[in-house]
Write a protein that holds these residues in place. Structure first.
Motif, PDB file in Angstrom:
ATOM      1  N   TRP A 122       0.845  -1.193   0.000  1.00 51.34           N
ATOM      2  CA  TRP A 122       0.000   0.000   0.000  1.00 51.34           C
ATOM      3  C   TRP A 122       0.880   1.243   0.000  1.00 51.34           C
ATOM      4  O   TRP A 122       1.934   1.282   0.655  1.00 51.34           O
ATOM      5  N   ALA A 123       0.400   2.286  -0.649  1.00 53.87           N
ATOM      6  CA  ALA A 123       1.134   3.556  -0.659  1.00 53.87           C
ATOM      7  C   ALA A 123       1.323   4.113   0.746  1.00 53.87           C
ATOM      8  O   ALA A 123       2.323   4.769   1.043  1.00 53.87           O
ATOM      9  N   ASP A 124       0.376   3.856   1.625  1.00 54.36           N
ATOM     10  CA  ASP A 124       0.396   4.372   2.998  1.00 54.36           C
ATOM     11  C   ASP A 124       1.698   4.048   3.729  1.00 54.36           C
ATOM     12  O   ASP A 124       2.164   4.815   4.579  1.00 54.36           O
ATOM     13  N   ALA A 162      -3.656   8.222  -1.060  1.00 51.10           N
ATOM     14  CA  ALA A 162      -2.520   7.341  -1.331  1.00 51.10           C
ATOM     15  C   ALA A 162      -1.417   8.121  -2.035  1.00 51.10           C
ATOM     16  O   ALA A 162      -0.231   8.022  -1.690  1.00 51.10           O
ATOM     17  N   ASN A 163      -1.812   8.919  -3.027  1.00 49.81           N
ATOM     18  CA  ASN A 163      -0.835   9.752  -3.730  1.00 49.81           C
ATOM     19  C   ASN A 163      -0.216  10.773  -2.791  1.00 49.81           C
ATOM     20  O   ASN A 163       0.983  11.062  -2.867  1.00 49.81           O
ATOM     21  N   HIS A 168      -3.493   2.872  -5.353  1.00 49.42           N
ATOM     22  CA  HIS A 168      -3.495   2.728  -3.899  1.00 49.42           C
ATOM     23  C   HIS A 168      -2.680   1.517  -3.470  1.00 49.42           C
ATOM     24  O   HIS A 168      -1.914   1.579  -2.513  1.00 49.42           O
ATOM     25  N   LEU A 177      -0.222   7.431  -8.724  1.00 53.91           N
ATOM     26  CA  LEU A 177      -0.063   6.145  -8.056  1.00 53.91           C
ATOM     27  C   LEU A 177      -1.396   5.442  -7.819  1.00 53.91           C
ATOM     28  O   LEU A 177      -2.403   6.066  -7.500  1.00 53.91           O
ATOM     29  N   LEU A 233       3.611   0.725  -7.726  1.00 51.08           N
ATOM     30  CA  LEU A 233       2.366   1.489  -7.635  1.00 51.08           C
ATOM     31  C   LEU A 233       2.188   2.556  -8.707  1.00 51.08           C
ATOM     32  O   LEU A 233       1.067   3.027  -8.919  1.00 51.08           O
ATOM     33  N   GLN A 234       3.252   2.946  -9.378  1.00 47.61           N
ATOM     34  CA  GLN A 234       3.108   4.067 -10.318  1.00 47.61           C
ATOM     35  C   GLN A 234       2.468   3.624 -11.627  1.00 47.61           C
ATOM     36  O   GLN A 234       2.869   2.621 -12.228  1.00 47.61           O
ATOM     37  N   ILE A 281       2.748   9.308  -0.437  1.00 48.38           N
ATOM     38  CA  ILE A 281       4.075   9.163  -1.045  1.00 48.38           C
ATOM     39  C   ILE A 281       4.609  10.488  -1.568  1.00 48.38           C
ATOM     40  O   ILE A 281       5.799  10.785  -1.434  1.00 48.38           O
ATOM     41  N   ARG A 299      -6.747   5.178  -8.299  1.00 53.69           N
ATOM     42  CA  ARG A 299      -5.682   6.171  -8.082  1.00 53.69           C
ATOM     43  C   ARG A 299      -6.193   7.125  -7.005  1.00 53.69           C
ATOM     44  O   ARG A 299      -6.551   8.269  -7.276  1.00 53.69           O
ATOM     45  N   HIS A 325       8.141   0.866  -3.939  1.00 56.35           N
ATOM     46  CA  HIS A 325       6.755   1.344  -3.948  1.00 56.35           C
ATOM     47  C   HIS A 325       6.451   2.131  -5.216  1.00 56.35           C
ATOM     48  O   HIS A 325       5.361   2.005  -5.783  1.00 56.35           O
TER      49      HIS A 325
END
Length: 348
Positions: free
Chosen positions: A138-140, A204-205, A186, A184, A176-177, A208, A200, A172
């Motif tokens: 996850w981006a988180d 999330a975006n 999620h 990104l 994710l990208q 990061i 997206r 990541h």
């Protein structure tokens, strides 16, 4: 920035921070007396607010918070619960209290040697709730855990820790990208090799986009940053800028202008624009874009310091449409992301 505008930012930041420190016991969104990602984001932002203002009473409240809550810190050894530790390396520098450094090193060792990783080598996103997201990225995670590693690396001059932070950031971005838009997704499921709902998601975006300049600033002079990573970050910012609405906000899913606007993701993204601009990475067009978001933020903060328009906690949802069906509530992370934006204006 005009004197009047800076004063407005200062007043809004003061109200937001005061409400965050007061908290609302029993209310998950605003309760700061726990050890998890939500109050963690809040306390990281409050420490930055102290750095910007040098108000001794703010630092005093942060230290009191750690004294009240540190007994909870061993209850949840999961990525999301790493967030509050992000303040420990800096608190060690500010206070000289060896406890903060020793605990930070202990937590860093756990992350490097025991924290679950996916087959790709990325930290598996683990949470305090009774839920498991096996093989999920996850981006988180970048904000909740990797930022801590970067700060620990700087304070201890430990290149191994810094290399792990840089490796996680690269992974990541790789997983994710979105190649087409630069923004990104999620999450990524390493087992199924897909982006699940492929949303997206705005916040999330923001996680990061905001954490990247903070991480790279910590690692400056210690490690060489790959050009590919810098280019990935610039592609992210360019992509996000194209999706900003005329009112300065972003939809809850950034590439869906038909969806509702959401404040926490918007201010997080705008904060990243300002951090990048203040470090000389991007042109003033990004500063102007952040100015638009600021206008919306200032009118969303009520007299008690609540930031409006913040969506509730959001796991990777089963469909893109599900992200648009969100509840609005004050949260420590929403307050914190707003405070990050105001902090940038306070130091400009």
């Amino acid at each position: 920035m005009t004197r009047i505008r800076k004063q407005a930012c200062d007043e809004a930041a003061g109200r937001i921070a005061a409400l965050m420190l007061k908290g609302q016991p029993g209310d998950w969104g605003m309760d700061i007396e726990s050890w998890d990602w939500n109050p963690g984001v809040g306390i990281i932002a409050i420490l930055e607010y102290y750095e910007c203002t040098q108000k001794p009473e703010v630092l005093s409240e942060i230290i009191k918070w750690t004294e009240r809550n540190r007994y909870q810190s061993d209850n949840h050894k999961v990525i999301n619960a790493m967030a509050p530790f992000t303040i420990y390396p800096r608190l060690y520098e500010l206070t000289g209290n060896q406890y903060y450094l020793n605990k930070a090193i202990e937590v860093g060792d756990w992350m490097l040697t025991e924290a679950p990783k996916t087959r790709e080598g990325a930290f598996e996103h683990t949470v305090t709730e009774p839920e498991a997201f096996s093989e999920q990225v996850w981006a988180d995670t970048i904000f909740m855990g990797v930022l801590f590693l970067a700060r620990l690396a700087r304070v201890t001059a430990n290149k191994k820790v810094g290399e792990e932070a840089l490796c996680q950031l690269q992974l990541h971005f790789k997983l994710l990208q979105d190649e087409k838009t630069g923004v990104l997704f999620h999450g990524w499921d390493c087992g199924k090799s897909n982006h699940m709902s492929a949303a997206r998601w705005g916040r999330a975006n923001a996680w990061i986009a905001l954490a990247t300049p903070m991480i790279l600033q910590e690692l400056q002079g210690m490690l060489n940053v790959p050009e590919l990573l810098i280019e990935s970050y610039h592609r992210l910012l360019r992509g996000l800028k194209t999706y900003q609405a005329e009112n300065g906000l972003w939809p809850v899913v950034v590439n869906r202008p038909d969806y509702r606007y959401e404040m926490s993701g918007s201010v997080g993204i705008a904060s990243s624009f300002l951090k990048a601009a203040n470090q000389g990475w991007v042109d003033d067009g990004y500063r102007e874009a952040a100015d638009l978001t600021l206008e919306q933020l200032l009118v969303s903060v009520d007299e008690n310091g609540h930031v409006g328009g913040v969506s509730g906690g959001t796991p990777v949802l089963p469909s893109e449409e599900a992200y648009n069906d969100f509840d609005i509530r004050p949260t420590q992370y929403g307050q914190g992301l707003a405070l990050f934006l105001l902090n940038e204006y306070l130091i400009s």
